[in-house]
Design a protein around this motif. Structure first.
Motif, short mmCIF file in Angstrom:
data_model
loop_
_atom_site.label_atom_id
_atom_site.label_comp_id
_atom_site.label_asym_id
_atom_site.label_seq_id
_atom_site.Cartn_x
_atom_site.Cartn_y
_atom_site.Cartn_z
N ARG A 197 8.95 -7.58 -8.35
CA ARG A 197 8.57 -6.77 -7.19
C ARG A 197 8.89 -5.32 -7.52
O ARG A 197 10.04 -4.95 -7.75
CB ARG A 197 9.33 -7.18 -5.92
CG ARG A 197 8.90 -6.37 -4.68
CD ARG A 197 9.89 -6.51 -3.54
NE ARG A 197 11.18 -5.92 -3.84
CZ ARG A 197 11.46 -4.62 -3.74
NH1 ARG A 197 10.54 -3.75 -3.36
NH2 ARG A 197 12.68 -4.19 -4.02
N ARG A 220 4.46 -3.42 -4.89
CA ARG A 220 3.56 -4.27 -5.66
C ARG A 220 4.31 -5.46 -6.26
O ARG A 220 5.54 -5.42 -6.40
CB ARG A 220 2.93 -3.46 -6.81
CG ARG A 220 1.97 -2.36 -6.38
CD ARG A 220 2.04 -1.19 -7.35
NE ARG A 220 3.32 -0.50 -7.27
CZ ARG A 220 3.90 0.14 -8.29
NH1 ARG A 220 3.31 0.18 -9.47
NH2 ARG A 220 5.06 0.75 -8.12
N VAL A 221 3.55 -6.48 -6.66
CA VAL A 221 4.09 -7.59 -7.42
C VAL A 221 3.30 -7.70 -8.72
O VAL A 221 2.08 -7.52 -8.75
CB VAL A 221 4.02 -8.92 -6.62
CG1 VAL A 221 2.59 -9.30 -6.27
CG2 VAL A 221 4.71 -10.04 -7.40
N ILE A 272 1.47 -5.48 -2.17
CA ILE A 272 2.02 -6.41 -1.18
C ILE A 272 1.86 -5.74 0.18
O ILE A 272 2.42 -4.68 0.42
CB ILE A 272 3.50 -6.71 -1.44
CG1 ILE A 272 3.67 -7.30 -2.84
CG2 ILE A 272 4.05 -7.65 -0.38
CD1 ILE A 272 5.12 -7.45 -3.25
N LYS A 273 1.12 -6.37 1.07
CA LYS A 273 0.84 -5.75 2.36
C LYS A 273 1.58 -6.50 3.46
O LYS A 273 1.06 -7.43 4.07
CB LYS A 273 -0.67 -5.74 2.63
CG LYS A 273 -1.45 -4.89 1.63
CD LYS A 273 -2.94 -4.89 1.91
CE LYS A 273 -3.70 -4.06 0.90
NZ LYS A 273 -5.16 -4.07 1.16
N LEU A 306 9.10 -13.78 -0.34
CA LEU A 306 9.50 -12.40 -0.14
C LEU A 306 10.25 -12.36 1.18
O LEU A 306 9.71 -12.76 2.21
CB LEU A 306 8.28 -11.48 -0.08
CG LEU A 306 8.57 -10.00 0.16
CD1 LEU A 306 9.16 -9.35 -1.08
CD2 LEU A 306 7.31 -9.26 0.59
N TYR A 331 8.28 -14.58 3.91
CA TYR A 331 6.86 -14.69 3.58
C TYR A 331 6.68 -15.53 2.33
O TYR A 331 7.42 -15.36 1.35
CB TYR A 331 6.24 -13.31 3.31
CG TYR A 331 6.28 -12.35 4.47
CD1 TYR A 331 5.22 -12.27 5.38
CD2 TYR A 331 7.37 -11.50 4.66
CE1 TYR A 331 5.25 -11.37 6.43
CE2 TYR A 331 7.41 -10.60 5.71
CZ TYR A 331 6.35 -10.55 6.59
OH TYR A 331 6.39 -9.66 7.64
N LEU A 353 4.72 -15.74 -0.90
CA LEU A 353 4.06 -14.68 -1.67
C LEU A 353 3.29 -15.28 -2.83
O LEU A 353 3.85 -16.04 -3.63
CB LEU A 353 5.11 -13.69 -2.19
CG LEU A 353 4.63 -12.62 -3.17
CD1 LEU A 353 3.60 -11.69 -2.51
CD2 LEU A 353 5.82 -11.81 -3.70
N GLY A 371 -0.94 -10.97 -4.46
CA GLY A 371 -0.14 -10.15 -3.55
C GLY A 371 -0.25 -10.61 -2.11
O GLY A 371 0.36 -10.02 -1.22
N THR A 390 0.33 -12.60 1.31
CA THR A 390 1.54 -13.15 1.93
C THR A 390 1.18 -13.92 3.20
O THR A 390 0.16 -13.66 3.83
CB THR A 390 2.53 -12.04 2.32
OG1 THR A 390 1.90 -11.14 3.23
CG2 THR A 390 3.01 -11.27 1.10
#
Length: 336
Positions: A249, A259-260, A277-278, A296, A313, A315, A320, A322
């Motif tokens: 991450r 980001r991932v 990642i949103k 996450l 979440y 992930l 990305g 979730t």
């Protein structure tokens, strides 16, 4: 890295334990149902109430509590409240450090320091057989003992990252109590891989870079000195079940969102592009949940609000994407 616990956010960035300055010390977070029918165990978190305001100080006579998925609180007085120094005295005069307490990623196993003799106990909860292990804090202090459970609770990793005298981390088989692997004393353990069959560690090198190592239970580790953004202070790592793929991450930076991205220790190269990642903002960490689910975990709140909310979440590192699988709030003070 161990820091003075002054807020839940600072502690989450530093270690698996989350200390809420307004009222909590929280160890471990478990999800709920996962694809394929697997479900998490009953324990969401272990919680030690805080009455120290901006500094962590356990509330007078309040024991550890287990916070369950059904919303109930269960007192757990068998666990030591305070961490100790090497001579056995309580750690810190101004700010009391809580003793180590860990919850497995599947929510079904707990590991803690027993109050009456300092020995480490690992047990399935509720009602599972307890494995009583040595007092790993003897001569070093439980303040400098780190406990990591494998996601399914079958193994325990014991680290001594900041002890005054270097001591080798070890992997213990919970069923037998036997040590099945030791790591060099120069290594800093970070936890287990997704299936609990490998251990992730880092090692500081003479050129001021950080090496990442993935140890199987036997045999030689897969090791590499990756781009240092992989091991930066604000990044988070998780080791995949294959024993060589890192899920990284990367924090938001400038116009770049959080980001991932995956890094292959064996190939010594990034694998694919970073994926945004949103999810809502908050202090976050990566962990393995039940059934091999990458999670996450976001924590937000404030001392002023006297509450800390955890969102868990699922992930997908490839996209990305979730999906929120759990959410709960722990408030200041002793649970009622």
């Amino acid at each position: 890295m161990r820091v003075k616990i002054t807020s839940i956010l600072g502690a989450l960035a530093a270690a698996a334990m989350v200390a809420g300055a307004a009222g909590t010390a929280v160890a471990g977070v478990a999800g709920t149902a996962v694809a394929g029918g697997a479900k998490s165990g009953p324990v969401r978190a272990a919680h030690l109430p805080n009455c120290g305001g901006d500094y962590f100080m356990p509330c007078k006579k309040a024991p550890w509590y287990l916070y369950l998925r059904d919303g109930r609180w269960v007192k757990f007085p068998d666990a030591a409240r305070y961490a100790t120094e090497a001579d056995g005295t309580r750690a810190d005069e101004v700010e009391d450090d809580p003793a180590p307490f860990e919850v497995s990623g599947d929510g079904g196993t707990i590991a803690y320091v027993r109050a009456r003799d300092g020995r480490v106990v690992v047990a399935r909860w509720p009602g599972g057989k307890a494995t009583v292990l040595p007092a790993y804090g003897k001569g070093v202090g439980t303040k400098y003992v780190d406990l990591f459970l494998s996601p399914d609770g079958r193994r325990l990793l014991v680290g001594f990252a900041e002890a005054a005298k270097p001591r080798a981390p070890m992997v213990v088989d919970v069923a037998t109590g036997e040590t099945v692997r030791t790591l060099p004393a120069t290594d800093v353990p970070k936890g287990f891989g997704g299936d609990g069959d490998e251990v992730l560690a880092t090692r500081a090198k003479d050129d001021n870079t950080i090496e990442v190592l993935a140890y199987p239970l036997d045999g030689e580790p897969v090791a590499d000195t990756p781009p240092q953004e992989v091991v930066s202070r604000n990044s988070e790592l998780a080791l995949a079940a294959d024993g060589h793929t890192l899920l990284v991450r990367l924090p938001a930076a400038g116009k770049q969102p959080e980001r991932v991205r995956t890094y292959d220790l064996q190939a010594r190269a990034w694998a694919g592009q970073a994926k945004p990642i949103k999810v809502t903002q908050g202090t976050s960490s990566l962990a393995w949940g039940p059934g091999g689910r990458l999670e996450l975990r976001r924590v937000d709140g404030s001392d002023e609000e006297s509450r800390w909310t955890t969102r868990v979440y699922a992930l997908d590192p490839a996209t990305g994407a979730t999906e929120q699988v759990d959410k709960y709030t722990i408030r200041a003070g002793v649970p009622k």
